[in-house]
Write a protein that holds these residues in place. Structure first.
Motif, PDB file in Angstrom:
ATOM      1  N   ALA A  82      -7.901   1.615   3.582  1.00 18.27           N
ATOM      2  CA  ALA A  82      -7.351   0.761   2.526  1.00 18.27           C
ATOM      3  C   ALA A  82      -8.301   0.676   1.339  1.00 18.27           C
ATOM      4  CB  ALA A  82      -7.064  -0.631   3.080  1.00 18.27           C
ATOM      5  N   MET A  88       0.831  -1.199   0.000  1.00 18.33           N
ATOM      6  CA  MET A  88       0.000   0.000   0.000  1.00 18.33           C
ATOM      7  C   MET A  88       0.868   1.252   0.000  1.00 18.33           C
ATOM      8  SD  MET A  88      -3.240   0.905   2.412  1.00 18.33           S
ATOM      9  CE  MET A  88      -4.025   2.515   2.336  1.00 18.33           C
ATOM     10  N   MET A 147      -4.205  -3.290  -1.718  1.00 15.63           N
ATOM     11  CA  MET A 147      -5.152  -2.463  -0.958  1.00 15.63           C
ATOM     12  C   MET A 147      -6.437  -3.213  -0.598  1.00 15.63           C
ATOM     13  SD  MET A 147      -4.390   1.069  -2.974  1.00 15.63           S
ATOM     14  CE  MET A 147      -2.699   1.704  -3.014  1.00 15.63           C
ATOM     15  N   GLY A 150      -7.655   2.017  -2.590  1.00 14.48           N
ATOM     16  CA  GLY A 150      -7.846   1.210  -3.790  1.00 14.48           C
ATOM     17  C   GLY A 150      -8.889   1.801  -4.718  1.00 14.48           C
TER      18      GLY A 150
END
Length: 201
Positions: A147, A119, A127, A151
């Motif tokens: 996260a 990440m 992610m 993404g």
């Protein structure tokens, strides 16, 4: 939606001649690794793996990482750990697969660290699984949301979907619908189903 109706989190036809032509436009078929990806897009996984193996045999580290990933996805063989470790810096999916192997073999903290590095490097492949790990195993909703959002910002339809699920569970329906729509537009079939169910309510 009731708890039972909530959509699950996401985990990842035509004439062959026409499809090969389209693949040729997207890949340099003189490159055996590019040919491997073209064959995989056409659904010929055995031929794709053979082409990737030929490329790896020339010393191509990215090709070796691809081979390790494709073998892991069909075997879940923990003996592939050294190959995935070697490939993690050459092919982002190898990092994600390495983390999955670590988590499956009860090394959750190390798996998390592997995904967190991905990440930090901006690898979208890390992610979604990192968000899932935080949401489903570690119980850290805020970290999962971060996260998924990372993404989603890079265009991952499945990250949009899982962010929508999280927002829906929180009761933020309007924001959830927006992310379900973005996920469905990106080809996420679970998101399209969730939108239909929301429309029926």
């Amino acid at each position: 939606m009731s708890e039972e109706e909530r959509p699950p989190r996401a985990a990842d036809a035509g004439d062959d001649a026409d499809e090969l032509g389209a693949a040729a436009g997207a890949f340099d078929l003189e490159d055996p690794l590019a040919l491997a990806f073209a064959l995989r897009e056409l659904g010929d996984r055995d031929a794709a793996l053979a082409a990737a193996e030929r490329s790896a045999a020339t010393g191509d580290r990215t090709a070796a990482a691809v081979v390790a990933c494709w073998r892991w996805c069909t075997s879940w063989d923990p003996a592939l750990e050294p190959d995935l470790r070697a490939g993690a810096e050459h092919f982002p999916s190898a990092r994600g697969d390495l983390a999955e192997l670590l988590i499956r073999t009860d090394r959750v903290d190390e798996g998390r660290a592997v995904l967190e590095r991905g990440m930090l490097l901006g690898e979208v492949e890390s992610m979604l699984p990192l968000g899932n790990l935080y949401a489903d195993v570690l119980g850290d909703e805020a970290a999962a949301e971060a996260a998924y959002r990372a993404g989603a910002e890079l265009g991952d339809a499945h990250a949009h979907h899982n962010l929508a699920v999280l927002l829906d569970e929180r009761g933020d329906t309007d924001a959830a619908v927006e992310h379900f729509r973005l996920a469905a537009a990106g080809g996420d079939t679970l998101a399209a189903q969730a939108l239909r169910e929301l429309d029926e309510e």
